[in-house]
Design an enzyme around this catalytic site. Sequence first.
Site, PDB file in Angstrom:
ATOM      1  CG  LEU A 127       7.919  36.437 -33.432  1.00 28.47           C
ATOM      2  CD1 LEU A 127       8.422  36.641 -34.652  1.00 28.47           C
ATOM      3  CD2 LEU A 127       8.514  36.378 -32.401  1.00 28.47           C
ATOM      4  CG  HIS A 231       0.937  41.116 -22.955  1.00 27.68           C
ATOM      5  ND1 HIS A 231       1.534  40.637 -22.132  1.00 27.68           N
ATOM      6  CD2 HIS A 231      -0.460  40.300 -22.063  1.00 27.68           C
ATOM      7  CE1 HIS A 231       1.667  38.932 -21.430  1.00 27.68           C
ATOM      8  NE2 HIS A 231       0.543  39.044 -21.295  1.00 27.68           N
TER       9      HIS A 231
END
Length: 341
Positions: A127, A231
Amino acid sequence: MTFRIRAATDADLQHLYEMAKLTGGGFTNLPPDRRSLKAKLDRSHTAFARTEGPVIDELFVLVLENTRTGEVRGTCQLFTQVGEQHPFYSYRLGTLTQHSRELGRTFRAEMLTLTTDLEGSSEVGGLFLHPGERAGGLGLLLARSRYLFIAAHRPRFADRILAELRGVIDEAGGSPFWDGLAGRFFGMNFQDADQFNAINGHQFIADLMPKHPIYTAMLSDGARAAIGLPHPSGRAAMRMLEHEGFRYEGYLDIFDGGPTMTARTDQVTSVRGAAEARVVAIDGMNDGGGDDELVASGRLAAFRCAFGRVREVADGVLLSPDCAAALGVEAGDSVMRVGRW
């Protein structure tokens, strides 16, 4: 609504390549390599062309298209069965408890064990939303469209599903987890290993990665601190996955230590909540009625998904004109829908 999700075509290759260059590394499913991206599109075409059959290792690539300009501004992917052609490796974080009677002490040591526990699962991944479009809920549309696709093609997917989140990457584009563990065995920095994996696959891991458990106490502070952390740009994605029913159960990406989230496919919120309905009429609902929903139509390469205004009536639903235009549906057609958060 000027955006919709649709199946990727060869004409999207340049758009995908330009987006891949914006990922900043550690994004294995969208490598900035034309040959690899073209191979993904070829696999996707084959998957869309197969109309029936058992669950096998396939890849579907979807894109987010601005219907007004024709530009592709995002993408996402679905893998139907990982680990069929090559081992699907993860680390599993566990604890080994040992007791010394003489010392009267109990020791608990965290360990990372290389595993293929998740083989055979389906995967949602790849994505990416263009930085210029990160508003208006388009990330939500990209993410949740995959679950409507699964609901519409349920026999093509496994009973368990996973999502790998990118792990911590430092300002130089390196991975503290990789540097503290795998990099010591491979003689490659993270960027080189990540690019090699994206283009050539991860059989080299099976060839070179030590198979014995790793005590986390032996890793550097930076590597330990990165275990299971997404992240910073992936924190919202992690919350979205949790909302869908995915959970982190100690599985880690072997490259950057990012968390791998898992769920039972039929228990994913958007899969379980998806409902099919007949479009009774296209209606602007000027009285303010109806609800904002995700709406999908078509199967396989004809699949489309967009936001729309929907109102339930006795024998079906009323659908807003902009959504109907994006999906290419008319009164009498069937759609699949799920409520927007």
